[in-house]
Design a protein around this motif. Structure first.
Motif, PDB file in Angstrom:
ATOM      1  N   THR B  61      48.354  33.374  38.575  1.00 21.90           N
ATOM      2  CA  THR B  61      47.420  33.439  39.644  1.00 21.90           C
ATOM      3  C   THR B  61      47.167  34.794  40.615  1.00 21.90           C
ATOM      4  OG1 THR B  61      46.675  31.554  38.717  1.00 21.90           O
ATOM      5  CG2 THR B  61      45.576  32.344  40.556  1.00 21.90           C
ATOM      6  N   GLY B  62      48.639  34.088  41.402  1.00 21.83           N
ATOM      7  CA  GLY B  62      49.611  34.936  42.201  1.00 21.83           C
ATOM      8  C   GLY B  62      49.385  37.311  41.794  1.00 21.83           C
ATOM      9  N   THR B  63      49.561  37.166  40.810  1.00 22.78           N
ATOM     10  CA  THR B  63      49.729  38.309  40.618  1.00 22.78           C
ATOM     11  C   THR B  63      48.733  39.287  40.448  1.00 22.78           C
ATOM     12  OG1 THR B  63      50.454  38.301  38.045  1.00 22.78           O
ATOM     13  CG2 THR B  63      52.352  38.580  40.480  1.00 22.78           C
ATOM     14  N   ALA B  64      47.806  38.236  39.387  1.00 24.02           N
ATOM     15  CA  ALA B  64      46.117  38.638  39.960  1.00 24.02           C
ATOM     16  C   ALA B  64      45.374  39.004  40.671  1.00 24.02           C
ATOM     17  CB  ALA B  64      45.760  37.333  38.177  1.00 24.02           C
ATOM     18  N   LEU B  65      45.474  37.841  41.982  1.00 26.77           N
ATOM     19  CA  LEU B  65      45.207  38.404  42.778  1.00 26.77           C
ATOM     20  C   LEU B  65      46.264  39.316  43.928  1.00 26.77           C
ATOM     21  CD1 LEU B  65      44.489  34.539  44.055  1.00 26.77           C
ATOM     22  CD2 LEU B  65      42.514  36.239  43.178  1.00 26.77           C
ATOM     23  N   ALA B  66      47.386  39.766  42.752  1.00 23.70           N
ATOM     24  CA  ALA B  66      47.771  40.626  43.997  1.00 23.70           C
ATOM     25  C   ALA B  66      47.420  42.447  42.932  1.00 23.70           C
ATOM     26  CB  ALA B  66      49.268  40.587  44.247  1.00 23.70           C
ATOM     27  N   CYS B  67      46.655  42.018  42.053  1.00 22.24           N
ATOM     28  CA  CYS B  67      45.947  43.097  41.898  1.00 22.24           C
ATOM     29  C   CYS B  67      44.766  44.512  43.007  1.00 22.24           C
ATOM     30  CB  CYS B  67      45.331  42.839  40.179  1.00 22.24           C
ATOM     31  SG  CYS B  67      46.907  43.105  39.009  1.00 22.24           S
ATOM     32  N   GLY B  68      45.445  44.222  43.404  1.00 22.59           N
ATOM     33  CA  GLY B  68      44.184  44.561  44.471  1.00 22.59           C
ATOM     34  C   GLY B  68      45.104  46.294  44.405  1.00 22.59           C
ATOM     35  N   GLY B  69      45.864  46.278  45.095  1.00 25.23           N
ATOM     36  CA  GLY B  69      47.000  47.730  44.658  1.00 25.23           C
ATOM     37  C   GLY B  69      46.589  48.707  43.360  1.00 25.23           C
ATOM     38  N   TYR B  70      45.934  48.024  42.085  1.00 23.01           N
ATOM     39  CA  TYR B  70      46.355  48.284  40.539  1.00 23.01           C
ATOM     40  C   TYR B  70      44.555  48.958  40.633  1.00 23.01           C
ATOM     41  CZ  TYR B  70      45.001  47.988  35.726  1.00 23.01           C
ATOM     42  OH  TYR B  70      45.509  47.747  34.684  1.00 23.01           O
ATOM     43  N   ALA B  71      43.469  47.942  41.022  1.00 22.33           N
ATOM     44  CA  ALA B  71      42.049  47.851  40.135  1.00 22.33           C
ATOM     45  C   ALA B  71      42.112  49.184  41.594  1.00 22.33           C
ATOM     46  CB  ALA B  71      41.688  46.799  41.452  1.00 22.33           C
ATOM     47  N   VAL B  72      41.695  49.233  42.757  1.00 22.50           N
ATOM     48  CA  VAL B  72      41.224  50.224  43.792  1.00 22.50           C
ATOM     49  C   VAL B  72      42.240  51.627  43.643  1.00 22.50           C
ATOM     50  CG1 VAL B  72      41.591  51.368  45.882  1.00 22.50           C
ATOM     51  CG2 VAL B  72      41.427  48.540  46.047  1.00 22.50           C
ATOM     52  N   ALA B  73      43.380  51.934  43.245  1.00 23.23           N
ATOM     53  CA  ALA B  73      44.353  52.806  42.430  1.00 23.23           C
ATOM     54  C   ALA B  73      43.582  53.549  41.689  1.00 23.23           C
ATOM     55  CB  ALA B  73      45.638  52.651  42.744  1.00 23.23           C
ATOM     56  N   LEU B  74      42.672  52.562  40.201  1.00 24.05           N
ATOM     57  CA  LEU B  74      41.949  53.464  39.112  1.00 24.05           C
ATOM     58  C   LEU B  74      40.507  53.862  39.999  1.00 24.05           C
ATOM     59  CD1 LEU B  74      42.214  50.183  36.492  1.00 24.05           C
ATOM     60  CD2 LEU B  74      43.511  52.356  36.187  1.00 24.05           C
TER      61      LEU B  74
END
Ligand code: SF4
Ligand code: SF4
Ligand code: SF4
Lengths: 290, 390
Positions: B61-74
């Motif tokens: 769960t933690g790494t999914a919540l840490a996917c902000g960087g990935y999502a915004v980079a897209l």
């Protein structure tokens, strides 16, 4: 604006294609067959008298400590299931006045989930198709326990440097030309050792020659993709604690999907190239602020 | 006009901060104790439930919540929306911290962590069928990539007022990193695509031990979708939070759009999930109102709720998008938690509930992450935008 839009949708389409790849690229995966030198065990509930000679022999052969936490109240070895001290066990199942013993140990699956799980191959399908464990490559992740459909691998919870404990088919004895300790000592030949092919024949011979004596199937011939330990029983297998009756092996689904996506690593490389190319085309734009 | 990222400044040791540090210290002491006594005595784990809170919560769960960087980079680099750039740095920072903490949790969870170094180095032993291997390698690489992506923030400050040695190194390195950044960022999008989907593949190997409402060949895709929705939600959540905590003016129109993506993403997720279940013939399990059917519907309601909230209140406010983002994050967290724990059934006789030390170790690590976040945004140029009233 309109070109921007078009580019946007083109990018979405490219991204979507790559995203659905995993689901669509699942390819037919060959069913695994036992190696030509495969050995096995055949256990027959109608012959077992529950003397537990095999449990003792297994402990001795593997130098395993006694488990005195169970019913023995500190006096004698009395595990109630496979555990960190016990690689082989005889259990008693009772149902509506009928009862049956059953021997449990690693099934030495033909397509083992534990081997598919293990990162560095600490668990491996070795010589004779026997599933072995090499502690030097084990990180203690316990993924093997999570995926084994028979709940076989056990973890040394009490230790600071824990290992995985599971039957390795007495691999040292096999290498020395001997049969496993458990089959060797069985006074009733309820569990016998042999080549996988011979044992499968023997099982079917017993089924044919004793109609009505057994549930009419050899458990492990097809179940979970096949196992090198085979069972004949006069009791429903579900009632003996064999929870799953499906023929498909556990790794089949995951490996079909994964092989589709990661074949030759083309997918990831292509995705990286695509991401890089799109970014290169868009370069400079991200610096502009509105 | 470029809104330059700036340090927030201000005193570090506020009262809230001391609470965070205390929790972190308790967590670290408990981790030391866990290594002294072993996993049996310190956790509620068992041979039936060998994976517990640390994996399901901190890692999955933690790494999914840490996917902000990935999502915004897209959004910024692939969908070419440059104006979202100010959101990148804080998102990358939370990602870097989240993934680092996830890595630490794994080290605490492993029975033989001293063998960890063999994972990236024993390449001749790699079992390429193992989703866990892929997850492990990708996460190790991604932690590294994230800190490089973030390094300009540190070097920008050090090249101005760092100690002389650091200043010289920063001045030399900064242009090099900036030039290579495009390829590093591309890697920073490839790696999460791979390991977030593989976190789904991982539980495919639980096979029949996983409830049919969760077990599907689409698990990788569903996991990828959830991490993106959660990534956007967490950026919204974090932006609103830091605007409140540090008195910044939030980037409202952008946040509203991100929340829109997350909310519609929830609908797409449910549609894909239901379609797959209908196709596989497992949908009837959803009709049983046992534990599994109930959890399934709670998840689905949480996934659809943000969209309903959005459509019901067409005038988004800071509060409404904040609540919406929270629900998306919760929906994703529950789906992932269920896939790893609730829908996993090792057979009769096994139970799992995390032990108190297990919980305090998780809490301690999260507190450590928050403390590091606050310290870094106060001292380094992460957050862009003007302070309120400026
Ligand atoms: S029974 Fe379990 S431990 Fe034994 S080979 Fe099969 S999957 Fe592996
Ligand atoms: S616990 Fe050890 S043997 Fe089991 S999967 Fe992990 S590394 Fe392999
Ligand atoms: S083969 Fe060896 S290790 Fe396995 S159950 Fe028999 S005696 Fe025990």
């Amino acid at each position: 604006m309109s070109t921007d839009r078009r580019g946007f949708f083109k990018n979405i389409a490219a991204a979507a294609t790559l995203a659905v790849l995993p689901a669509t690229a699942a390819e037919a995966r060959e069913k695994k067959v036992p190696p030509s030198d495969a050995v096995g065990m055949l256990y027959d509930t109608t012959l077992c008298i529950g003397c537990k000679a095999c449990v003792v022999a297994c402990k001795e052969a593997n130098s395993m400590p006694a488990d005195i936490d169970g019913y023995g109240q500190g006096l004698y070895d009395s595990p109630d299931s496979l555990n960190q001290y016990t690689k082989n066990i005889i259990q008693l199942y009772r149902d509506a006045g009928e009862e049956s013993f059953v021997k449990k140990q690693c099934m030495h699956c033909i397509d083992p989930a534990c081997v598919g799980a293990c990162m560095l191959g600490a668990l491996q399908k070795g010589k004779y198709g026997v599933v072995t464990y090499d502690v030097s490559k084990c990180v203690g992740c316990r993924y093997c326990e999570t995926v084994c459909p028979f709940n076989v691998p056990k973890f040394q919870w009490a230790k600071v440097a824990p290992k995985i404990v599971k039957c390795e088919f007495c691999k040292e004895r096999l290498a020395a030309g001997k049969e496993p300790a458990c089959t060797e000592v069985c006074p009733r030949k309820a569990v016998i050792f042999g080549s996988y092919a011979d044992l499968l024949d023997e099982a079917h011979r017993r089924l044919k020659n004793n109609p009505g004596r057994y549930v009419p199937k050899v458990y492990g011939e097809h179940e979970l993709g096949g196992t090198q330990v085979l069972y004949l029983s006069h009791f429903e297998f579900e009632k003996l604690g064999f929870r799953f009756q499906q023929d498909e092996s556990v790794p089949h689904l995951q490996q079909s999907v994964n092989h589709g996506v990661y074949k030759g690593f083309i997918g990831p490389v292509a995705l990286y190239a695509l991401l890089g190319a799109v970014m290169f085309r868009n370069r400079g734009n991200s610096e502009k602020e509105s | 006009m470029r809104t330059q990222a700036q340090p927030i400044g201000g005193p570090l040791l506020t009262r809230g901060y001391i609470v965070l540090l205390t929790l972190a210290a308790i967590g670290i002491l408990l981790i030391l104790w866990r290594f002294a006594v072993g996993l049996g005595a310190s956790t509620g784990l068992s041979d039936g439930y060998p994976l517990g809170l640390w994996i399901a919560l901190d890692v999955v769960t933690g790494t999914a919540l840490a996917c902000g960087g990935y999502a915004v980079a897209l959004v910024v680099y692939i969908f070419n929306k440059g104006k979202y750039h100010p959101l990148i740095r804080p998102a990358i920072l939370t990602s870097a911290l989240g993934y680092t903490i996830a890595g630490a949790s794994v080290a605490v969870d492993l029975g033989r962590p001293w063998n960890m170094w063999k994972i990236p180095t024993y390449f001749w032993s790699w079992n390429l069928n193992s989703s866990l291997l892929e997850v492990a390698l990708c996460i190790m690489a991604y932690v590294f990539v994230l800190w490089i992506e973030l390094s300009p923030a540190f070097m920008e400050k050090w090249s101005v007022d760092g100690p002389p040695r650091l200043q010289r190194v920063s001045q030399r390195l900064l242009p090099i990193v900036n030039k290579a950044l495009i390829w590093i960022i591309a890697l920073g999008m490839l790696l999460p695509t791979m390991h977030q989907s593989s976190l789904g593949s991982l539980m495919m190997l639980a096979g029949p031990k996983l409830h049919p409402l969760w077990l599907t060949g689409w698990l990788p895709l569903l996991f990828l979708m959830t991490c993106l929705a959660m990534g956007y939600a967490i950026v919204v959540f974090e932006s609103v939070f830091s605007s409140a905590a540090f008195g910044r003016r939030p980037e409202m129109p952008m946040l509203i759009n991100l929340q829109k993506i997350a909310a519609w993403g929830g609908l797409v997720f449910i549609a894909a999930r239901l379609a797959d279940l209908a196709y596989s013939g497992n949908l009837h399990y959803a009709g049983r109102l046992d534990l599994y059917g109930t959890m399934f519907w709670i998840e689905n309601v949480l996934w659809i709720l943000p969209l309903v909230m959005m459509l019901a209140f067409p005038r988004p406010t800071l509060g409404s998008i904040f609540r919406g983002a929270m629900v998306v994050a919760l929906a994703g967290a529950l789906y992932r938690f269920d896939t790893y724990l609730v829908a996993f059934n090792p057979g009769p006789g096994w139970h799992y509930f995390p032990s108190v030390p297990e919980m305090f170790i998780s809490i301690g690590l999260i507190a450590l992450e928050l403390a590091a976040y606050v310290a870094i945004v106060k001292r380094f140029p992460i957050l862009a935008g003007r302070t309120l009233g400026a």
